[in-house]
Scaffold this motif. Sequence first.
Motif, short mmCIF file in Angstrom:
data_model
loop_
_atom_site.label_atom_id
_atom_site.label_comp_id
_atom_site.label_asym_id
_atom_site.label_seq_id
_atom_site.Cartn_x
_atom_site.Cartn_y
_atom_site.Cartn_z
N SER A 289 -6.85 -1.30 -7.16
CA SER A 289 -8.30 -1.04 -7.15
C SER A 289 -9.06 -1.99 -8.06
O SER A 289 -10.27 -2.11 -7.95
CB SER A 289 -8.58 0.42 -7.51
OG SER A 289 -7.94 0.76 -8.71
N SER B 92 -12.37 -1.75 -3.71
CA SER B 92 -12.03 -0.40 -3.27
C SER B 92 -10.93 -0.41 -2.20
O SER B 92 -10.16 0.56 -2.09
CB SER B 92 -13.28 0.31 -2.73
OG SER B 92 -13.81 -0.45 -1.66
N GLN B 93 -10.84 -1.48 -1.42
CA GLN B 93 -9.79 -1.55 -0.40
C GLN B 93 -8.40 -1.77 -0.99
O GLN B 93 -7.41 -1.76 -0.28
CB GLN B 93 -10.10 -2.66 0.62
CG GLN B 93 -11.18 -2.29 1.62
CD GLN B 93 -10.78 -1.11 2.48
OE1 GLN B 93 -11.27 0.00 2.29
NE2 GLN B 93 -9.88 -1.31 3.42
N TYR C 272 0.86 -1.19 0.00
CA TYR C 272 0.00 0.00 0.00
C TYR C 272 0.88 1.23 0.00
O TYR C 272 1.69 1.45 0.92
CB TYR C 272 -0.90 -0.02 1.25
CG TYR C 272 -1.70 1.23 1.45
CD1 TYR C 272 -2.65 1.63 0.51
CD2 TYR C 272 -1.51 2.02 2.59
CE1 TYR C 272 -3.38 2.79 0.69
CE2 TYR C 272 -2.24 3.18 2.78
CZ TYR C 272 -3.17 3.57 1.82
OH TYR C 272 -3.89 4.72 1.99
N PRO D 156 -2.96 -2.78 -10.91
CA PRO D 156 -3.38 -1.79 -9.89
C PRO D 156 -4.34 -2.42 -8.87
O PRO D 156 -5.21 -3.21 -9.23
CB PRO D 156 -4.09 -0.71 -10.72
CG PRO D 156 -4.43 -1.35 -12.02
CD PRO D 156 -3.43 -2.44 -12.25
N ASP E 216 -2.24 7.10 -6.39
CA ASP E 216 -3.31 6.65 -7.28
C ASP E 216 -2.77 5.39 -7.97
O ASP E 216 -1.84 5.45 -8.78
CB ASP E 216 -3.60 7.76 -8.32
CG ASP E 216 -4.65 7.34 -9.32
OD1 ASP E 216 -4.67 6.14 -9.70
OD2 ASP E 216 -5.45 8.20 -9.73
N ASP E 217 -3.33 4.25 -7.62
CA ASP E 217 -2.73 2.98 -8.07
C ASP E 217 -2.82 2.78 -9.59
O ASP E 217 -1.97 2.14 -10.18
CB ASP E 217 -3.35 1.79 -7.34
CG ASP E 217 -4.85 1.75 -7.45
OD1 ASP E 217 -5.52 2.51 -6.73
OD2 ASP E 217 -5.37 0.98 -8.29
N LEU E 218 -3.86 3.38 -10.20
CA LEU E 218 -3.98 3.24 -11.67
C LEU E 218 -2.83 3.98 -12.34
O LEU E 218 -2.17 3.46 -13.24
CB LEU E 218 -5.33 3.79 -12.15
CG LEU E 218 -6.55 2.98 -11.72
CD1 LEU E 218 -7.83 3.75 -11.98
CD2 LEU E 218 -6.60 1.63 -12.43
N ARG F 246 -7.32 0.28 -3.30
CA ARG F 246 -6.84 1.60 -3.76
C ARG F 246 -5.52 1.95 -3.10
O ARG F 246 -5.37 1.76 -1.89
CB ARG F 246 -7.87 2.68 -3.42
CG ARG F 246 -8.97 2.71 -4.43
CD ARG F 246 -9.82 3.98 -4.30
NE ARG F 246 -11.09 3.72 -4.94
CZ ARG F 246 -12.28 3.76 -4.35
NH1 ARG F 246 -12.39 4.15 -3.10
NH2 ARG F 246 -13.37 3.47 -5.02
N GLY F 247 -4.62 2.45 -3.90
CA GLY F 247 -3.31 2.82 -3.35
C GLY F 247 -2.33 1.65 -3.31
O GLY F 247 -1.18 1.82 -2.97
N CYS F 248 -2.83 0.46 -3.67
CA CYS F 248 -1.94 -0.72 -3.67
C CYS F 248 -1.64 -1.14 -5.10
O CYS F 248 -2.35 -0.76 -6.04
CB CYS F 248 -2.64 -1.92 -3.00
SG CYS F 248 -3.13 -1.65 -1.29
#
Length: 374
Positions: A343, A347-348, A319, A341, A324-326, A350-352
């Motif tokens: 997301s 939603s959990q 994480y 990515p 923005d993981d995308l 996101r950022g990973c």
Amino acid sequence: MIFADRVLGVKPSATFKYDAAAKKPGVINLTIGRPDFDTPQVIKEAAKKALDEGRVHYTPSKGIPELRKAIAEKLEGENNITNLDRDKILVSGGGKQIIYCIIMALAGKGDVVAIPNPAWVSYEAQIKLANAEVEWLTLKPEEGFIPGEDFMNELEETNAKLLILNSPGNPTGAVIPERTIKKIMDVCVERDIFVISDEVYEKIIYEGKHYSPASEYENVITVNAFSKTYSMTGWRLGYCACADRAIIDRIDIVHQQSLSCCTSFAQYGALAAFSDEAKLAAEQMCEELKSRRDYVMKRIGEMDVVCAKPGGAFYVFPYFNGADDLELADELLEKGVGVVPGSAFGSQGRGCVRISYGSANIDLLSQAFDRIIR
Ligand code: GLU
């Protein structure tokens, strides 16, 4: 063409999409979840022999009886699931296809299926294709993506008919401890929720012990596959098992009406997966994957990320606070490293980003992490 509603809300598989994007010269591809090892020779020989013997015709839709018997014995001997026989086993075109058949057989309009957030990309898509609803149960990076208080509270509130559990898990590599699985199962029994236990990574486990809930609970369909354990992802062979034969027979209707049966000679090959030779090859692969996991965690330690050491599978899911993981995945691809990515998994995530070390040796991983860290 006006497409059916059911496909309009479903995106292409992110794992396949990012894998295709990373197939470029100079890119180190850490996207798709697959081991880069060869299938053990003994399995390949058995499939070749079946071809030479002319085993090229339809098999029973549930699978050849010898294979179903071997699977039932494996589940009893290794997983402690004692209430099975070969009629309660269904051999499928990979773990993915059997989960699809299960969802199509058990969930429909108005039904809710609960899945972890994050979870493997195809659960959500398959639930939507069945016109059922997805309910996400929260996992957190700081808890190593192991079900904690939020997950349990949400489970206690849900009116889901089905829950999908996945340990060791994709995309996080988290191994859910036995006591936690039992807590989850107790709630599911109380609330009449049926559980699909996706155990395809059961043999790729470095810390902790694999626990199959069907060893103690009846409300479970156990899903497994030959794909990851024996590096047979292209063979497309998986299976499910359930103590209630009527459930397996229903799932078989979907399977039979869509695939008829799995590839005949592949099934004969899979029979050899129960040999000592194949088991040894699987253990050696797991040892190599553990070295990769340890190396990856060392390099992850050089970055400012939250990432618990995953106990199994071949993924890490760091994480990156505030990222923005995308964009991060796109940027890494430009710099020559393919990742998925976070997301895409819920939603959990996101950022990973999901980094698969299944198909890159330590040398390649070293180059990849040099680029990521830079
Ligand atoms: N399960 C693997 C993955 O997550 C293979 C690709 C897929 O079926 O999604 O990458």
